[in-house]
Motif scaffolding. Structure first.
Motif, PDB file in Angstrom:
ATOM      1  N   PRO A 173       3.905  72.887  78.238  1.00 45.08           N
ATOM      2  CA  PRO A 173       4.080  73.873  78.821  1.00 45.08           C
ATOM      3  C   PRO A 173       3.968  73.758  80.417  1.00 45.08           C
ATOM      4  CG  PRO A 173       3.365  74.940  77.567  1.00 45.08           C
ATOM      5  CD  PRO A 173       3.580  73.704  77.058  1.00 45.08           C
ATOM      6  N   ALA A 199       6.815  72.280  87.714  1.00 48.09           N
ATOM      7  CA  ALA A 199       8.596  72.715  87.988  1.00 48.09           C
ATOM      8  C   ALA A 199       8.846  72.788  88.884  1.00 48.09           C
ATOM      9  CB  ALA A 199       7.399  74.325  87.151  1.00 48.09           C
ATOM     10  N   GLU A 243       8.900  78.500  79.879  1.00 44.67           N
ATOM     11  CA  GLU A 243       7.911  77.073  80.134  1.00 44.67           C
ATOM     12  C   GLU A 243       8.919  76.175  78.673  1.00 44.67           C
ATOM     13  OE1 GLU A 243       4.573  78.304  79.672  1.00 44.67           O
ATOM     14  OE2 GLU A 243       4.103  78.173  82.426  1.00 44.67           O
ATOM     15  N   ASP A 290      11.196  72.717  79.319  1.00 44.43           N
ATOM     16  CA  ASP A 290      10.715  71.754  78.757  1.00 44.43           C
ATOM     17  C   ASP A 290      11.109  70.815  77.567  1.00 44.43           C
ATOM     18  OD1 ASP A 290       8.337  71.920  80.194  1.00 44.43           O
ATOM     19  OD2 ASP A 290       6.778  72.852  79.098  1.00 44.43           O
ATOM     20  N   LEU A 332       9.689  79.094  87.441  1.00 47.02           N
ATOM     21  CA  LEU A 332       8.034  78.623  87.504  1.00 47.02           C
ATOM     22  C   LEU A 332       7.369  78.767  88.345  1.00 47.02           C
ATOM     23  CD1 LEU A 332       9.603  77.002  84.250  1.00 47.02           C
ATOM     24  CD2 LEU A 332       8.935  79.438  84.307  1.00 47.02           C
TER      25      LEU A 332
END
Length: 385
Positions: free
Chosen positions: A21, A27, A325, A329, A374
C-alpha cells in the motif's frame, strides 16, 4: 455513462502485481505522473479549445472532441490533483471554462448536453446523470476557490435535474429520476437519483435553502425504497412498467454512501450516519469479493472511493482507505503502460490490461482521481465528494 448503463460487464481476469500500500507521498507522485500522461496524450490544448480526445489513439468513430462525461472527469482529476499541489490552478480554470462549452442555455430546456452544441459541435441529448456529476464537480470547484460563478452553475445544473423527477403516480414505485431528457426514456435510474441527492444536499449546506434539503431527502428515500437490494447495493433502474434492472455498479453504492453522509452533516439525524456506515460495510463486503471491484469501470470506483473518504471524514474506518490503496496499487502494477503512463483496460467496463484497447480520457482521469484522493489531507476530505 452512456454505454455502460444499458449493459452488463463481462468478467475479466486481471493480472495481479505484488503491491505494498502506497503512502500519501507515493500516491501524490502517481497522481502527477498519471495526470501528465493525460495531458500529453489526451488533452487537445488551447488550440483545441482546452478540450480532450475521447481515446488515444483516436478511433475512427470518435468525434473531434470527447463527450461531456470524460471532460467532467478530466475536470475532477484536475481539481483533485490541484489539492495536492499549487501548480495546477490555471488548469483548473481551463477545465471549468471548457466544461461550460457544453452548456446550452438557448434551448427551452437548457442543460449540459452530451456533446458540444453549435458552433463547436452538433449538440446531443441532455443526460440527467451528466448534469448531476457536473453539478457536483462545480461544488468541489466552488469549495476549493470560493468562486461563486461555479456555485451558480451548480444551481443551474440541479435545476436541470429537477425536470427528471417522475410525477406519474400510477407507476410502480412512483417517483425517481429519468436518465435522459428524451421522450424515449422509460425508466428511473439509481445513478441520477443518488447523485442528485448529493448535489441537492450540498446546495442546502451552502445556501440553507430548505427546498434543496427537501429534494435531497426525497431522492435519497426513493432510491432506498425502490432500488436497494441490500445495504450498500442498489439495482440500476426500474422501468415505467415496474421491471427492475438488477445490474449492480460500484458508483451507485458510492453515491448513496455520500448522500447519507451529507444528509447526516446537514441535519444531524443519526439514522443517516448509521445508513452510510451500513451501506459502506455492505458495499465493501460485496465489491471486495474476488475481482468484483476490478471488473467495474475505474471511474465508477473513483466515485465509490471518494464517497468512502467523505464518510471517513465523519466516521473513521481504516478499511475504507486500505481498500482504495489495494486497488490503486494493483492497477499501477498491472494495468499501466510504464512507457507512456497510460492505463489500458480490457474494455470500457474495466478489467485486465490490454494495450490493444485505447487509453481513455474517462478512465485515465479516474486513475488520477484515485491516486490524488489518497494524497489529500484528512482534514480536507469533507469536500472530496
Amino acid at each position: 455513462m452512456r454505454k455502460l448503463l444499458a449493459g452488463s460487464l463481462v468478467a475479466a481476469t486481471v493480472i495481479t502485481g505484488a503491491a505494498t500500500p502506497a503512502r500519501a507521498s507515493d500516491a501524490g507522485t502517481r497522481a502527477r505522473q498519471s495526470y501528465e500522461a493525460l495531458q500529453r496524450y489526451l488533452y487537445q490544448g488551447p488550440d483545441g479549445h482546452d478540450l480532450f480526445l475521447e481515446n488515444y489513439p483516436k478511433q475512427p468513430t470518435d468525434q473531434q472532441h470527447s463527450y461531456v462525461w470524460p471532460l467532467r472527469e478530466a475536470t475532477a482529476a484536475t481539481v483533485s490533483i490541484a489539492e495536492t499541489s499549487g501548480r495546477y490552478r490555471k488548469d483548473v480554470k481551463d477545465r471549468f471554462a471548457a466544461l461550460q462549452l457544453y452548456w446550452n442555455g438557448d434551448s427551452a430546456r437548457p442543460g449540459y448536453e452530451s456533446y458540444l452544441p453549435p458552433p463547436l459541435g452538433g449538440g446531443g441529448d441532455i443526460y440527467y446523470d451528466d448534469n448531476a456529476v457536473i453539478g457536483l464537480e462545480l461544488i468541489r470547484g466552488y469549495e476549493a476557490s470560493g468562486d461563486r460563478t461555479l456555485l451558480q452553475r451548480a444551481k443551474q445544473a440541479f435545476a436541470v435535474d429537477t425536470r427528471a423527477w417522475d410525477t406519474d403516480t400510477s407507476r410502480a414505485c412512483p417517483g425517481g429520476m429519468a436518465w435522459v431528457d428524451n421522450p424515449a426514456n422509460n425508466f428511473r435510474a439509481a445513478n441520477v437519483t443518488g447523485l442528485s441527492s448529493e448535489l441537492a444536499t450540498h446546495l442546502f449546506r451552502i445556501t440553507h435553502d430548505r427546498d434543496y434539503l427537501a429534494w435531497g431527502t426525497r431522492l435519497y428515500a426513493w432510491n432506498r425504497k425502490c432500488l436497494q437490494q441490500s445495504p450498500g447495493l442498489y439495482w440500476n433502474d426500474i422501468g415505467y412498467d415496474g421491471t427492475v434492472n438488477k445490474t449492480l455498479w460500484s458508483y451507485n453504492s458510492g453515491s448513496m454512501i455520500g448522500a447519507a453522509t451529507l444528509l447526516y452533516q446537514a441535519t444531524g439525524t443519526r439514522s443517516y450516519l448509521d445508513n452510510a456506515v451500513a451501506d459502506a460495510n455492505g458495499a465493501l463486503d460485496h465489491w471486495t469479493q474476488g475481482d468484483n471491484l476490478y471488473n467495474q469501470p475505474a471511474i465508477f470506483n473513483a466515485i465509490l472511493f471518494n464517497n468512502l473518504l467523505l464518510l471517513d471524514s465523519v466516521r473513521h474506518d481504516p478499511r475504507y482507505r486500505s481498500t482504495i490503496e489495494r486497488y490503486a496499487d494493483r492497477e499501477w502494477a498491472s494495468n499501466r503502460d510504464s512507457a507512456t503512463g497510460l492505463f489500458h483496460f480490457q474494455s470500457s467496463g474495466g478489467g485486465a490490461y490490454d494495450p490493444a484497447f485505447p487509453a481513455q480520457t474517462l478512465e485515465q482521469s479516474a486513475m488520477v482521481q484515485i491516486y490524488a484522493a489518497l494524497a489529500w489531507k484528512q482534514g480536507d476530505l469533507w469536500r472530496i465528494a
